[in-house]
Design a protein around this motif. Structure first.
Motif, PDB file in Angstrom:
ATOM      1  N   HIS A  70      51.921  47.703  39.628  1.00  0.00           N
ATOM      2  CA  HIS A  70      51.816  48.204  38.261  1.00  0.00           C
ATOM      3  C   HIS A  70      50.403  47.941  37.760  1.00  0.00           C
ATOM      4  CE1 HIS A  70      56.091  48.905  38.011  1.00  0.00           C
ATOM      5  NE2 HIS A  70      56.319  47.671  38.445  1.00  0.00           N
ATOM      6  N   HIS A  71      49.908  48.802  36.949  1.00  0.00           N
ATOM      7  CA  HIS A  71      48.597  48.644  36.307  1.00  0.00           C
ATOM      8  C   HIS A  71      47.462  48.540  37.328  1.00  0.00           C
ATOM      9  CE1 HIS A  71      50.982  48.081  32.757  1.00  0.00           C
ATOM     10  NE2 HIS A  71      51.548  46.994  33.257  1.00  0.00           N
ATOM     11  N   TRP A  72      47.585  49.220  38.463  1.00  0.00           N
ATOM     12  CA  TRP A  72      46.528  49.179  39.477  1.00  0.00           C
ATOM     13  C   TRP A  72      45.250  49.820  38.961  1.00  0.00           C
ATOM     14  CZ3 TRP A  72      44.243  53.564  41.443  1.00  0.00           C
ATOM     15  CH2 TRP A  72      44.875  54.779  41.140  1.00  0.00           C
ATOM     16  N   GLY A  73      45.355  50.637  37.931  1.00  0.00           N
ATOM     17  CA  GLY A  73      44.192  51.310  37.367  1.00  0.00           C
ATOM     18  C   GLY A  73      43.164  50.351  36.798  1.00  0.00           C
ATOM     19  N   LEU A 111      34.903  39.119  35.280  1.00  0.00           N
ATOM     20  CA  LEU A 111      35.557  38.522  36.442  1.00  0.00           C
ATOM     21  C   LEU A 111      36.712  37.637  35.997  1.00  0.00           C
ATOM     22  CD1 LEU A 111      35.445  38.178  39.544  1.00  0.00           C
ATOM     23  CD2 LEU A 111      33.868  36.287  39.164  1.00  0.00           C
ATOM     24  N   GLY A 112      36.509  36.848  34.965  1.00  0.00           N
ATOM     25  CA  GLY A 112      37.574  35.997  34.433  1.00  0.00           C
ATOM     26  C   GLY A 112      38.724  36.809  33.872  1.00  0.00           C
ATOM     27  N   ALA A 113      38.402  37.913  33.198  1.00  0.00           N
ATOM     28  CA  ALA A 113      39.453  38.793  32.676  1.00  0.00           C
ATOM     29  C   ALA A 113      40.264  39.402  33.822  1.00  0.00           C
ATOM     30  CB  ALA A 113      38.839  39.885  31.809  1.00  0.00           C
ATOM     31  N   SER A 114      39.591  39.801  34.891  1.00  0.00           N
ATOM     32  CA  SER A 114      40.302  40.344  36.056  1.00  0.00           C
ATOM     33  C   SER A 114      41.221  39.297  36.671  1.00  0.00           C
ATOM     34  CB  SER A 114      39.307  40.831  37.117  1.00  0.00           C
ATOM     35  OG  SER A 114      38.628  41.966  36.687  1.00  0.00           O
ATOM     36  N   LEU A 115      40.711  38.072  36.808  1.00  0.00           N
ATOM     37  CA  LEU A 115      41.530  37.008  37.384  1.00  0.00           C
ATOM     38  C   LEU A 115      42.742  36.723  36.503  1.00  0.00           C
ATOM     39  CD1 LEU A 115      38.712  34.599  38.603  1.00  0.00           C
ATOM     40  CD2 LEU A 115      40.246  35.960  40.037  1.00  0.00           C
ATOM     41  N   SER A 116      42.564  36.754  35.194  1.00  0.00           N
ATOM     42  CA  SER A 116      43.691  36.547  34.272  1.00  0.00           C
ATOM     43  C   SER A 116      44.715  37.663  34.429  1.00  0.00           C
ATOM     44  CB  SER A 116      43.191  36.488  32.829  1.00  0.00           C
ATOM     45  OG  SER A 116      42.318  35.392  32.655  1.00  0.00           O
ATOM     46  N   SER A 117      44.240  38.890  34.596  1.00  0.00           N
ATOM     47  CA  SER A 117      45.133  40.027  34.815  1.00  0.00           C
ATOM     48  C   SER A 117      45.922  39.856  36.114  1.00  0.00           C
ATOM     49  CB  SER A 117      44.315  41.318  34.857  1.00  0.00           C
ATOM     50  OG  SER A 117      45.109  42.401  35.259  1.00  0.00           O
ATOM     51  N   TYR A 118      45.255  39.388  37.153  1.00  0.00           N
ATOM     52  CA  TYR A 118      45.947  39.154  38.437  1.00  0.00           C
ATOM     53  C   TYR A 118      47.031  38.099  38.278  1.00  0.00           C
ATOM     54  CZ  TYR A 118      41.831  41.555  40.326  1.00  0.00           C
ATOM     55  OH  TYR A 118      40.825  42.456  40.576  1.00  0.00           O
ATOM     56  N   GLN A 121      50.036  39.682  37.007  1.00  0.00           N
ATOM     57  CA  GLN A 121      50.691  40.447  38.080  1.00  0.00           C
ATOM     58  C   GLN A 121      51.568  39.513  38.918  1.00  0.00           C
ATOM     59  OE1 GLN A 121      50.766  43.676  38.998  1.00  0.00           O
ATOM     60  NE2 GLN A 121      49.451  44.410  37.357  1.00  0.00           N
ATOM     61  N   LEU A 122      51.027  38.325  39.237  1.00  0.00           N
ATOM     62  CA  LEU A 122      51.810  37.349  40.006  1.00  0.00           C
ATOM     63  C   LEU A 122      53.034  36.909  39.219  1.00  0.00           C
ATOM     64  CD1 LEU A 122      49.002  35.113  41.552  1.00  0.00           C
ATOM     65  CD2 LEU A 122      50.463  36.755  42.751  1.00  0.00           C
ATOM     66  N   ASN A 123      52.874  36.704  37.919  1.00  0.00           N
ATOM     67  CA  ASN A 123      54.001  36.312  37.078  1.00  0.00           C
ATOM     68  C   ASN A 123      55.067  37.405  37.078  1.00  0.00           C
ATOM     69  OD1 ASN A 123      55.530  34.774  35.201  1.00  0.00           O
ATOM     70  ND2 ASN A 123      54.633  35.941  33.524  1.00  0.00           N
ATOM     71  N   ASN A 124      54.650  38.661  36.971  1.00  0.00           N
ATOM     72  CA  ASN A 124      55.605  39.778  37.009  1.00  0.00           C
ATOM     73  C   ASN A 124      56.363  39.839  38.330  1.00  0.00           C
ATOM     74  OD1 ASN A 124      54.954  40.604  34.440  1.00  0.00           O
ATOM     75  ND2 ASN A 124      53.496  42.159  35.115  1.00  0.00           N
TER      76      ASN A 124
END
Length: 189
Positions: A70-73, A111-118, A121-124
């Motif tokens: 999800h949200h790969w965009g 980079l930090g925002a991307s890591l937070s987004s990842y 994803q792990l939580n989902n």
């Protein structure tokens, strides 16, 4: 919904890309610490290349998992942005040296925002340990903000914060890749 999550867990591809990104970030961090004066002079070219390669890898990961995550965009957009920014930095190194604290700070912030987004994803995907990835992402965001709002802190501090942020982001990327590998390993029969 549970069937969809199980399918995603079975189909995660290219988890190792984040290990490679993490290793590149660790190398960047340790290089920066070991050569502070030369690092500042060479940061524009080095970071330009690193950001460009990171963008290619993020783009590859996004496209390889577009039907599975999800949200790969967001990962695709981050990869494209990294490629464009890296290309500009490589094309105009004298310009990037004069605005280096802002460029590096903004990049570390993204980079930090991307890591937070990842992490989310792990939580989902209900993977334990996602909080560590989130904590690393938040710390990386804070380091980026400190560089943006304090550009006069000096070359030594810029080099030190940059090195520490890249090392932190490298470790977090490796942790993220291991979490993805765990998803893949636990879902195989």
């Amino acid at each position: 919904m549970a069937a969809l999550i199980q399918e995603i867990k079975r189909e995660v591809k290219n988890w190792w890309i984040f290990t490679v990104i993490g290793i590149l970030l660790l190398v960047a961090g340790f290089y920066t610490i070991s050569n502070p004066l030369a690092s500042y002079l060479g940061l524009s070219v080095f970071f330009g290349g690193l950001i460009f390669v990171n963008g290619i890898m993020e783009l590859s990961f996004a496209l390889g998992n577009r039907n599975r995550l999800h949200h790969w965009g967001w990962t695709l957009a981050a990869g494209i942005l990294d490629i464009v920014l890296g290309f500009i930095l490589l094309l105009y190194p004298s310009l990037s040296m004069s605005i280096l604290p802002f460029i590096v700070g903004f990049y570390i912030l993204l980079l930090g925002a991307s890591l937070s987004s990842y992490a989310f994803q792990l939580n989902n995907l209900e993977v334990s340990g996602w909080g560590w990835v989130l904590a690393g992402g938040i710390l990386t965001v804070l380091f980026g903000l400190s560089m943006i709002f304090n550009p006069v802190i000096g070359i030594a501090t810029i080099v030190g914060w940059t090195a520490f942020a890249f090392i932190l982001a490298g470790v977090v990327n490796i942790v993220f890749s291991l979490q993805l590998k765990k998803i893949k390993d636990h879902s195989q029969p």
